[in-house]
Write an enzyme that holds these catalytic residues in place. Structure first.
Site, short mmCIF file in Angstrom:
data_model
loop_
_atom_site.label_atom_id
_atom_site.label_comp_id
_atom_site.label_asym_id
_atom_site.label_seq_id
_atom_site.Cartn_x
_atom_site.Cartn_y
_atom_site.Cartn_z
N SER A 135 -78.97 20.52 40.65
CA SER A 135 -77.51 20.59 40.69
C SER A 135 -76.94 19.50 39.80
O SER A 135 -77.54 18.43 39.63
CB SER A 135 -77.02 20.39 42.13
OG SER A 135 -75.63 20.15 42.16
N TYR A 158 -77.30 16.19 50.24
CA TYR A 158 -77.60 17.17 49.20
C TYR A 158 -77.76 16.50 47.83
O TYR A 158 -78.76 16.72 47.13
CB TYR A 158 -76.48 18.20 49.13
CG TYR A 158 -76.71 19.29 48.10
CD1 TYR A 158 -77.59 20.33 48.37
CD2 TYR A 158 -76.05 19.26 46.87
CE1 TYR A 158 -77.82 21.33 47.42
CE2 TYR A 158 -76.28 20.24 45.93
CZ TYR A 158 -77.15 21.27 46.20
OH TYR A 158 -77.38 22.24 45.26
N LYS A 162 -81.29 16.15 45.66
CA LYS A 162 -81.47 16.78 44.36
C LYS A 162 -81.75 15.74 43.27
O LYS A 162 -82.46 16.03 42.29
CB LYS A 162 -80.23 17.61 44.00
CG LYS A 162 -80.04 18.85 44.87
CD LYS A 162 -81.20 19.83 44.74
CE LYS A 162 -80.94 21.13 45.49
NZ LYS A 162 -82.05 22.10 45.37
#
Length: 242
Positions: A135, A158, A162
């Site tokens: 991402s 998150y 990532k």
């Protein structure tokens, strides 16, 4: 690209993963659609083989890889698409270690489990590739740029998971270079999926097809293609800074 290549896509039962499966199968690959419950709502088609796979369960991963080895003898492409996030409503300071453990179990440890299990089969391929779904929120360069207003609240688990995945990508790319195994990261962009259904911001206007485009391109690069790169969301020429 050989039409009888073999691919495995984790989290392939819905969203971007399902579209990656469909597109790879349309290119003539045999695609194992990894899902925790492959009997529920998974659409099959020519070249698509649903397989039970939970990336947080080492026994499940081992069983899936054993099945692929028995049926095909090798693996040409591994797409680490499975990923989760935690509660969108949390402020950064409200996250706990438990929230991060849950997300890291899939986004980081699950990828390590998959790559470790699949490397022996990938080594049997004349053109092995690994694609990690990352991402733009993983880019430390973008996150640290005051001129770029990336959303940060609600992203601690998150975004950091990532970023860890990006580090794994670079380390695996260097380590596996001698084996000819190319390992790359890709951002599909903001696509409305189940994962961001509760997001307190616009979920994005990109379609699932648009989100799957660059992952599929990286999954089908030739033997002299790049390794250790971060690309997307619109083309292989879109370089995302680490």
């Amino acid at each position: 690209m050989h039409p009888h290549e073999v691919a495995l896509v984790t989290g392939g039962g819905k969203g971007i993963g399902k579209e990656i499966v469909r597109r790879l199968a349309a290119r003539g690959l045999t695609v194992y659609l990894g899902a925790r419950d492959p009997d529920r709502g998974v659409t099959t088609g020519p070249g698509v083989r649903p397989i039970r796979l939970d990336v947080t369960d080492e026994a499940s991963v081992a069983a899936a890889v054993e099945t692929i080895e028995a049926e095909t003898g090798r693996l040409d492409v591994l797409v680490n698409n499975a990923g989760i996030t935690s509660d969108w409503g949390l402020r950064t300071t409200d996250f706990t270690a438990a929230h991060l453990r849950e997300v890291y179990a899939v986004n980081v440890f699950g990828v390590v489990t998959m790559i470790s299990a699949c490397v022996p089969l990938l080594r049997r391929s004349p053109n092995p590739r690994v694609v990690n779904l990352s991402s733009g929120l993983a880019s430390l360069t973008l996150l640290s740029d005051p001129e770029i207003s990336l959303p940060t609240e609600g992203f601690l688990a998150y975004s950091s998971s990532k970023a860890a995945l990006n580090a794994l990508t670079l380390l695996y790319a260097e380590t596996l270079r001698a084996d000819g195994i190319k390992v790359n990261a890709v951002s599909p962009g903001m696509v409305p999926t189940d994962q961001n259904a509760g997001a307190p911001f616009p979920r994005g206007h990109r379609t699932v097809a648009e989100g799957a485009a660059v992952p599929v391109l990286l999954a089908t690069i030739p033997a002299d293609g790049p390794t250790g790169v971060f690309r997307g969301p619109d083309s292989l020429e879109d370089v995302i800074p680490w």
